[in-house]
Scaffold this motif. Structure first.
Motif, mmCIF file in Angstrom:
data_model
loop_
_atom_site.group_PDB
_atom_site.id
_atom_site.type_symbol
_atom_site.label_atom_id
_atom_site.label_comp_id
_atom_site.label_asym_id
_atom_site.label_seq_id
_atom_site.Cartn_x
_atom_site.Cartn_y
_atom_site.Cartn_z
ATOM 1 N N GLU A 151 -10.221 -7.826 -1.059
ATOM 2 C CA GLU A 151 -10.624 -6.518 -0.551
ATOM 3 C C GLU A 151 -11.817 -6.598 0.396
ATOM 4 O O GLU A 151 -12.000 -5.743 1.251
ATOM 5 C CB GLU A 151 -10.955 -5.576 -1.715
ATOM 6 C CG GLU A 151 -9.817 -5.392 -2.717
ATOM 7 C CD GLU A 151 -8.618 -4.676 -2.126
ATOM 8 O OE1 GLU A 151 -8.788 -3.866 -1.189
ATOM 9 O OE2 GLU A 151 -7.495 -4.935 -2.597
ATOM 10 N N THR A 166 0.807 -1.218 0.000
ATOM 11 C CA THR A 166 0.000 0.000 0.000
ATOM 12 C C THR A 166 0.843 1.272 0.000
ATOM 13 O O THR A 166 0.333 2.335 -0.314
ATOM 14 C CB THR A 166 -0.949 0.033 1.218
ATOM 15 O OG1 THR A 166 -0.169 -0.098 2.417
ATOM 16 C CG2 THR A 166 -1.964 -1.097 1.138
ATOM 17 N N SER A 203 -5.875 -9.381 -4.874
ATOM 18 C CA SER A 203 -5.995 -9.014 -3.462
ATOM 19 C C SER A 203 -7.428 -9.231 -2.996
ATOM 20 O O SER A 203 -8.378 -9.014 -3.750
ATOM 21 C CB SER A 203 -5.637 -7.542 -3.252
ATOM 22 O OG SER A 203 -4.289 -7.313 -3.547
#
Length: 101
Positions: A80, A29, A78
């Motif tokens: 989420e 991130t 990913s």
């Protein structure tokens, strides 16, 4: 990164061994790239998932990705959705505990 510590995860795999590894570049991130090694795959609710560890920090927490397939190609996605994440982590923890027995 997961809350699960793979240093002593009990999944039955030696995370400190050298062999032909599938290396993935994963950007966190903060925009930092990490070389990740796939150490474990499993299925949950008819969906495949992969556990990856940082190649340069094998004692760090692992990351779980969903494996998606399209036109004979597989790629990592990913997770989420918090509900999916919590369900998958719980299933993985159960698998790791049962393999440790």
């Amino acid at each position: 990164m997961t809350d699960h510590n793979h240093q002593d995860c009990g999944c039955g795999h030696d995370h400190n061994h050298e062999h032909d590894e599938d290396i993935f570049l994963v950007t966190d991130t903060e925009g930092v790239e990490h070389e990740m090694v796939m150490v474990y795959t499993f299925e949950a609710d008819n969906q495949a998932y992969a556990v990856l560890l940082d190649r340069n920090a094998p004692d760090s927490d692992g990351v779980i990705f969903r494996i998606e397939e399209e036109n004979d190609d597989a790629y990592l996605v990913s997770i989420e959705d918090d509900e999916e994440w919590n369900r998958v982590v719980a299933i993985y923890n159960e698998l790791a505990a049962s393999e440790a027995e």
